[in-house]
Design a protein around this motif. Structure first.
Motif, short mmCIF file in Angstrom:
data_model
loop_
_atom_site.label_atom_id
_atom_site.label_comp_id
_atom_site.label_asym_id
_atom_site.label_seq_id
_atom_site.Cartn_x
_atom_site.Cartn_y
_atom_site.Cartn_z
N THR A 55 -13.62 -7.70 -6.48
CA THR A 55 -13.16 -7.51 -5.10
C THR A 55 -11.66 -7.77 -5.00
OG1 THR A 55 -15.28 -8.33 -4.33
CG2 THR A 55 -13.53 -8.23 -2.69
N LYS A 58 -9.61 -4.98 -6.55
CA LYS A 58 -9.48 -3.83 -5.64
C LYS A 58 -8.47 -4.14 -4.53
CE LYS A 58 -12.11 -0.40 -3.10
NZ LYS A 58 -11.27 -0.41 -1.89
N GLU A 59 -8.54 -5.37 -4.01
CA GLU A 59 -7.58 -5.80 -2.97
C GLU A 59 -6.15 -5.68 -3.47
OE1 GLU A 59 -9.93 -9.35 -0.95
OE2 GLU A 59 -7.78 -9.83 -1.14
N ASP A 62 -5.14 -2.03 -3.59
CA ASP A 62 -5.03 -1.47 -2.23
C ASP A 62 -3.79 -1.99 -1.50
OD1 ASP A 62 -8.64 -1.44 -1.51
OD2 ASP A 62 -7.35 -0.10 -2.68
N LYS A 67 -2.65 3.23 -7.55
CA LYS A 67 -3.85 3.64 -8.26
C LYS A 67 -3.75 3.09 -9.68
CE LYS A 67 -3.40 8.12 -7.61
NZ LYS A 67 -2.12 8.03 -6.86
N MET B 94 -16.95 0.26 -11.26
CA MET B 94 -16.00 0.25 -10.15
C MET B 94 -14.65 0.85 -10.49
SD MET B 94 -16.22 -3.26 -7.92
CE MET B 94 -14.89 -2.94 -6.77
N PHE B 95 -14.22 0.73 -11.76
CA PHE B 95 -12.83 1.06 -12.07
C PHE B 95 -12.61 2.13 -13.11
CE2 PHE B 95 -10.87 -1.82 -9.22
CZ PHE B 95 -11.73 -2.89 -9.11
#
Lengths: 313, 101
Positions: A55, A58-59, A62, A67, B94-95
């Motif tokens: 998580t 991803k944070e 973002d 990317k 996920m990646f």
């Protein structure tokens, strides 16, 4: 332009940070906080990190607006620290490095703190006091090594503070050290306790029921001694205990007496975070270092002076 | 993503007295099996004696073979490995980069 992502989780903080040429693009972090009176154990800590790391990754991407393809290098904490949490974080770093086909860099946690401190404060060549729950070292740079001038001969100063907080059941939220500092501000009675400096080194295990004044005075003394030896006019404090304003104040007094400058960072960067690993990784990567996957094992012991500092003259 | 049909057997080797355990994990491609291998193999067993394991890849399958002195030690190592494997699989899910046409 070089963009590095850094993963850190050697103790109870888990963080992922992204640095682009000296700019922190994102640096999310979570802390595993135990109930008052309890410290954090390796397997529980690893479980905490495991639950949130993807998580936070991803944070980080973002928040930075990036990317995976934009990343140039994946840095992670090789050590020192607690085994199980270190492995959890290394697994994710190794996997994304391969998925995204990017070079991998194993970073020494202490050097992460130093390089972040240098980046944020722009201190030129300071004597470094590295103080945290796991480490207490006075460090000076010389000929491609961060030399350990002095250190604790037993436990880290932060460990001493944390254990004291446990004994009197101070809350661990946001950290035991922060709560000790707030309570100490309201103190009026000074109690004299054992003051243990042995040359360049210090000992903390004998003084578990103490006041900050004594511990911090000891640290100021050994830092001053290292400065005298190196002829240094700058002090940089890094590590979680470096957030402590009283320590900064006391160090500031000593520096002013010597005509030296004091540097420190705020809680975003003193406390363990992913961006500091990215920053050290950025320096290492730009000076040509890379960690092969077979050599990417984590290690609980990893001395600051084991690393060849190829990025400084 | 990867379906983890895991075949495992617990066997006792009476000649050496050691316990053996094997695990086979199929992946959609050999590339992914190799990624998992290279993520999972670098770290040494935390416990110095009484347990060893070997991780290999053949085609799309990751295989792990354990040899242990005691069942308790074996359980800890296998449990730990499963946690690590699951984390690697979740990370891949996920990646992974989208496959370009």
């Amino acid at each position: 332009m070089t963009i590095v992502i850094g993963f850190e989780g050697s103790a109870n903080k888990i963080g992922v940070g992204i640095i682009k040429d000296g700019e922190v693009l994102s640096n999310p972090r979570r802390t595993y906080i135990t109930p008052p009176g309890q410290g954090f154990m390796p397997s529980d800590t690893a479980r905490h990190h495991r639950a949130v790391i993807l998580t936070i990754l991803k944070e980080a991407l973002d928040e930075a607006g990036l990317k995976p393809q934009d990343i140039d290098c994946v840095a992670y904490t090789k050590g020192p620290g607690m085994g199980a949490p270190l492995v959890t974080v290394a697994l994710v770093a190794r996997t994304v490095a391969q998925l995204w086909d990017k070079p991998l860099l194993g970073v020494n946690h202490c050097i992460g703190h130093i390089e972040m401190g240098r980046l944020i404060t722009k201190a030129h060549n300071p004597t470094v006091l590295y103080v945290s729950g796991g480490n207490t070292q006075v460090i000076a740079y010389s000929e491609r090594r961060y030399r350990i001038f002095g250190e604790t001969i037993d436990i880290a100063v932060g460990n001493c503070l944390d254990r004291f907080a446990r004994v009197i059941k101070i809350s661990n939220d946001p950290s035991p050290g922060y709560n000790i500092e707030q309570m100490a501000k309201k103190g009026t009675q000074y109690v004299e306790l054992p003051y243990t400096v042995k040359g360049m080194d210090v000992s903390f295990s004998g003084i578990l029921s103490y006041i900050e004044e004594t511990l911090f005075s000891m640290l100021v003394e050994i830092t001053e001694r290292a400065m005298a030896h190196c002829g240094s006019q700058e002090v940089l404090i890094v590590g979680g205990v470096g957030c402590n304003l009283r320590l900064q104040e006391m160090m500031g007094v000593m520096c002013e007496e010597r005509g030296a400058k004091l540097f420190s960072t705020d809680e975003r960067f003193c406390i363990d975070n992913g961006a500091m690993i990215a920053q050290a990784g950025w320096e290492m990567f730009r000076s040509g270092q890379v960690t092969e996957l077979e050599d990417s094992w984590i290690t609980q012991r990893f001395r600051t002076d084991e690393v060849e500092v190829t990025w400084r003259a | 993503m990867a379906t983890t049909e895991q075949q495992h057997e617990l066997s006792g080797n009476h000649a050496t007295g050691k316990l053996g355990f094997s695990l086979d994990v199929p992946f959609p491609s050999s590339r992914e099996a190799l990624i998992a291998l290279r993520s999972l193999s670098p770290d040494k067993e935390p416990r110095k004696g009484g347990i060893s394991k070997e991780i290999t890849v053949k085609d799309n399958t990751l295989s792990v073979r354990w040899s242990a002195d005691e069942a308790r030690i074996l359980r800890v190592s296998v449990n730990s490995f499963m946690d690590h494997l699951l984390l690697v699989l979740e990370t891949m899910e996920m990646f992974s980069l989208p496959v370009s046409q």
